[in-house]
Motif scaffolding. Sequence first.
Motif, short mmCIF file in Angstrom:
data_model
loop_
_atom_site.label_atom_id
_atom_site.label_comp_id
_atom_site.label_asym_id
_atom_site.label_seq_id
_atom_site.Cartn_x
_atom_site.Cartn_y
_atom_site.Cartn_z
N LEU A 49 0.81 -1.22 0.00
CA LEU A 49 0.00 0.00 0.00
C LEU A 49 0.85 1.27 0.00
O LEU A 49 0.30 2.38 -0.01
CB LEU A 49 -0.92 0.00 1.23
CG LEU A 49 -1.99 -1.09 1.27
CD1 LEU A 49 -2.71 -1.08 2.62
CD2 LEU A 49 -2.99 -0.91 0.14
N ASP A 50 2.18 1.13 0.04
CA ASP A 50 3.07 2.31 0.08
C ASP A 50 2.86 3.16 -1.16
O ASP A 50 2.81 2.65 -2.29
CB ASP A 50 4.52 1.85 0.18
CG ASP A 50 5.45 2.96 0.63
OD1 ASP A 50 5.55 3.97 -0.11
OD2 ASP A 50 6.06 2.83 1.70
N CYS A 51 2.76 4.48 -0.97
CA CYS A 51 2.47 5.38 -2.10
C CYS A 51 3.63 5.49 -3.08
O CYS A 51 3.48 6.04 -4.16
CB CYS A 51 2.09 6.77 -1.58
SG CYS A 51 3.43 7.62 -0.72
N ARG A 52 4.81 4.96 -2.73
CA ARG A 52 5.95 4.98 -3.65
C ARG A 52 5.81 3.92 -4.74
O ARG A 52 6.57 3.93 -5.72
CB ARG A 52 7.25 4.77 -2.89
CG ARG A 52 7.65 5.93 -1.97
CD ARG A 52 8.92 5.58 -1.20
NE ARG A 52 10.04 5.35 -2.11
CZ ARG A 52 11.14 4.67 -1.77
NH1 ARG A 52 11.26 4.18 -0.54
NH2 ARG A 52 12.11 4.49 -2.64
N LEU A 53 4.88 2.98 -4.59
CA LEU A 53 4.72 1.90 -5.57
C LEU A 53 3.62 2.26 -6.57
O LEU A 53 2.52 2.68 -6.17
CB LEU A 53 4.37 0.60 -4.85
CG LEU A 53 5.43 0.07 -3.87
CD1 LEU A 53 4.93 -1.17 -3.17
CD2 LEU A 53 6.74 -0.21 -4.59
N ARG A 54 3.91 2.07 -7.84
CA ARG A 54 2.95 2.38 -8.90
C ARG A 54 2.98 1.26 -9.95
O ARG A 54 4.01 0.57 -10.10
CB ARG A 54 3.30 3.71 -9.58
CG ARG A 54 3.28 4.91 -8.65
CD ARG A 54 1.89 5.24 -8.18
NE ARG A 54 1.86 6.40 -7.28
CZ ARG A 54 0.76 6.87 -6.72
NH1 ARG A 54 -0.40 6.28 -6.97
NH2 ARG A 54 0.81 7.91 -5.91
N PRO A 55 1.91 1.10 -10.70
CA PRO A 55 1.92 0.09 -11.77
C PRO A 55 2.87 0.51 -12.89
O PRO A 55 3.11 1.70 -13.11
CB PRO A 55 0.46 0.07 -12.26
CG PRO A 55 -0.10 1.40 -11.86
CD PRO A 55 0.60 1.78 -10.60
N VAL A 56 3.41 -0.49 -13.58
CA VAL A 56 4.31 -0.19 -14.69
C VAL A 56 3.53 0.60 -15.75
O VAL A 56 2.44 0.23 -16.15
CB VAL A 56 4.87 -1.49 -15.29
CG1 VAL A 56 5.68 -1.19 -16.55
CG2 VAL A 56 5.73 -2.22 -14.26
N GLY A 57 4.12 1.71 -16.19
CA GLY A 57 3.46 2.61 -17.13
C GLY A 57 3.09 3.94 -16.50
O GLY A 57 2.84 4.92 -17.21
#
Length: 893
Positions: free
Chosen positions: A238-246
Motif C-alpha cells: 500500500l506504500d504510495c511509492r509503488l505504482r503500476p508499470v506505465g
Amino acid sequence: MDTRASFITTMQETQNLSPEKGQSPANGDQEQFESDEGSSIEDADFNWDEFLEETGASAAPHTSFKHVEISLQSSFQPGMKLEVANKSNPDTYWVATIITTCGQLLLLRYCGYGDDRRADFWCDVMTADLHPVGWCTQNNKVLMPPDAIKEKYVDWTEFLIHDLTGARTAPANLLEGPLRGKNPVDLITVDSLIELQDSQNPFQYWIVSVVENVGGRLRLRYVGLEETESYDQWLFYLDCRLRPVGWCQENKYRMDPPADIYSLKTVSEWKCALEKSLTDAANFPLPMEVFKDHADLRSHFFTVGMKLEAVNMREPFHICPASVTKVFNNHYLQVTIDDLRPEPSKISMLCHADSLGILPIQWCLKNGVNLTPPKGYSGQDFDWADYQKQCGAEAAPHQCFRNTSFSRGFTKNMKLEAVNPRNPAEICVASITSVKGRLMWLHLEGLQMPSPEYIVDVESMDIFPVGWCEANAYNLTPPHKAVLRRKRRIAVVQPEKQLPSTVPVEKIPHDLCPVPQPDTTGTINGRYCCPQLYINHRCFSGPYLNKGRIAELPQSVGPGKCVLVLKEVLSMVINAAYKPGSVLRELQLVEDPQWNFQEETLKAKYRGKTYRATVKIVRTSDQVADFCRRVCAKLECCPNLFSPVLVAEVCPENCSIHTKTKYTYYYGKRKKIIKPPIGENNNVKSGHVKPARRRKRRKSIFVQKKRRSSAVDVNAAGSGEESEDDEPDAMEDETGSEETSSELRDDQTDTSSAEVPSTRPRRAVTLRSSTESDRPPPTERARRSRKPQPLSFGEAEKCTQVKEEIKHEEEEKLVLDSNPLEWTVTDVVRFIKLTDCAPLAKIFQEQDIDGQALLLLTLPTVQECMELKLGPAIKLCHQIERVKVAFYAQYAN
C-alpha cells in the motif's frame, strides 16, 4: 470481536511462502540491531499466548493496524454488480449486488429485492456461475428475474437500466481465468513488476521485481541487479511509492536507476534491463486491483524555510528540529534535519502532507518528549522561540499536519510485531513503552546488542499484530528468554476414557497430548467457510453459563473459516461460564464419527489455574449447524444460544416460556433421578462403612452449621470435596438434575470460611448415592481410596448424632403451597422476607427475580450479581436450597 475473528480467519488464508523467509540481511546494516544467533532455535518454541500470559501484557488490537485490515479485504467490494445463474432456473441469469464478502465467498442479493434480505444467498467465486455485467448479452444468454419477484415490475429492462446506471461491475478477470477469486495481496506474485519512486526525487522511478510477498509486505529487487540482494527494499504493497508499470511514462516522469546504484552498471546494461522489464510487464501485467486501496495524496501548504519537528529517519530514536528545504510541487516536499555544524551531514527525507514522523513545533514540549537539539547548537537548553529568532524562520502552521493526537487504540505495555529498522528483513517481538499522540516508542526483544527504543507512527506499515508472522509463515525473532512449551501439570488433558486408568489425569505430561497440526490446505473455499454465527443472549443459557457474561458477548462472529470461527465462539462460551474448566471438559465429549473434524486446543482459566483440552471442531460448513446444536445440548442450554440463526425477539424453541429444567432433562438427555426417601442411606451395607476418599484439605459451601460432622463423608462414597486437579474424576460421577450439574460443581471448587465443615449438602449426597449404589467405583478412585477400618466408639457416636440431625432436619423440611416455577417476583420477595435473609428481599425486587430465576441461582451467581459477602451469600443460598429440595420433592416428579 467481529473484526478480530475476521482477521484471524483471513490471515490463515494467505499463501504458503518459502521457509527461508527472514534470513536475508537485505537493505540494512546489522551492527546494532542484529538478532541473537540462537534466536531461531527459540523461535520454534516461542508461543505468543504463553508469553502474554507470563508477562501479564495484552496484544495490541488487530483493528489498530489499518494496513493489515485493508490487506485482508476481498477484491470484490460491496455494491458491485454481476450476473449470476438463477437458482430456480439455471439456464437463465439475473443481475445481483454484492452485499458483503468473506474470502472467496460472496453474499449476493438479486436486483429487485430492494432492502429485503430474506433471499440473500452465499456463493463461492471459484465454483459458482458468475459473470460480469454484459456477459449474457455477449453470449446470447437469457436475463430473467427470479420467480419470487417476477411480478414486482412491469418493465424489467427499464428497471435494470436505472439500477445499473452509475453502478460498478465486478472485474471480469476476477470472475474468470487464473485470477479468479483472488484478493489484492494474492494477485502480487513472485516476479511481478512494479515501478518504485526514488527516495529523494519524486519525479524519478525505476522498475523493481517482487522477490517475496509476505502477507502484502514485499521484498523488492531493482531490475538489472538480479544477481545481488544487497540493495533489496522491503515495502508494504500500500506504500504510495509503488505504482503500476506505465505510471512513470503516463505522467512524463524520468525512468532512471537510483543514484546509489547507478554506478554499478553501464548505461547500456541499464537500458537493456529496462527494455526487458517493460516487455515482461506488458506480457504479464499486474492487475490494477492491486492498487485500488492506494490513498490519493492531498495537497500540502508548506513553503521553503518553514520549521517543524521530525523523527530522524536515519536514527529513529530522536525527534529533532527540521526545515523544509525544497518544495517539488503541491504534493511533495523535502524535509532536512537541522545541523548547525560548519560541515553538516545532510539527512533529508522526501515527504508529503500525510508523511509519518513530521510534527509541528512545540509538539515535544506539549507531550513531555525530549527534543534533541540540532548538532552544533551552542545553547544549554533548546528553546524554539530563541532558535526561530536565530534562524529568522517561521513555524509551519498546524493545519499543515495531519491529526497529531490520533493513537488508534495503542497503549503502553501492549505487545506487537515490528520491523527492525536497521535490518528490514527481520521482524521482532516488540513492546510499547510509551504512546504520545500518534507516536509510539517500541522496545524490540531478542536483539543481541541493547538498543534505544525506536519511534514509530501509529499508522506505520512496519508494525503488525500479534500472530501476523505465524499466519504468514515468516520467522519472528522472539525474546531471548522465550516462553517455551514445556511439560506442565494440567488438570484437563483428554477425556478420561482415552487415558489408562492407572495414571492420574493431572500427571500426564503435556507432550503426550496430540498437538493439532496447522492447516496447510491453502486457500479457503466455500465448503470450509462458516456462515455468521449469532450469540442469541436472550435464549436460555443453562446451568453452566452466566447469562450476564453471555449478554456482554458480541452479537455475532464470522463469517470465516469454520475451524477458526467455531474456535473463537467456543473460547467465548468457555469464558462466559461459571466454571470454565467444567465447560471445557464437556466440550471434550462433543463428537460424532461422521464429522470431518480438526482437533484444536482450547484453554480455560479459573482461580489462577489454567486448564487445557483438545476439542474436536468440524471443518465444513454443512456440519456447523449440527455441531452448534450438539454443543448446546452438552451444555444444556437452548439450541439457538449460538447458531447460524439470528433470534430477534422470540426464540423458535420458545425457551423463555418453558421451565428452566426443560433442556436439562429432555434436550440434554439426562435421566430424571427418582429421589429416595429422606434419611435413607444406600451406602451403609451390612454395618460396613464404605471408605472415604483421600483428598486435599478443602473448604465447602452450602452447608448448614448443624451438619458439622465428617460422618457424611464416611457414609457417601466419593462425595467429599476434591481439589481442582481432581475435578475431572469428580465430574464423571455427577449426573441428574440441573443442580447436580451446577451447584455440585460449585461444591468442588469454591471455598468458604473456616467455620464451614468439609461436607456436601445432604441433597447432593442423596442424589449421588442413588446413582452410585448400582455401579462399582472407577478403578482410579478405588486405587486412591483409604483402606476400610472398623468404626471407633467416637466415630459410631458421630454417626448416631448425624442420624439424629437428619431426623431433626426432616421435621423442619419446607413445604411449598405452590410451584416455585410459577412464582412471580412478588412471591419470591414474600418468601425471602419470611426467612432470616429478609434484608436481602429488596435485591430480589430490584433484579426482577421470579421463581424460575430463583431456582437457577447458585453461590457464584449470588456473589457476583448481588455483590454479597460470603457469609450472607451462603445463608441466602441455603434458603434457596430449601426451596429447590421442596420443589423436587413436591413438583419435579
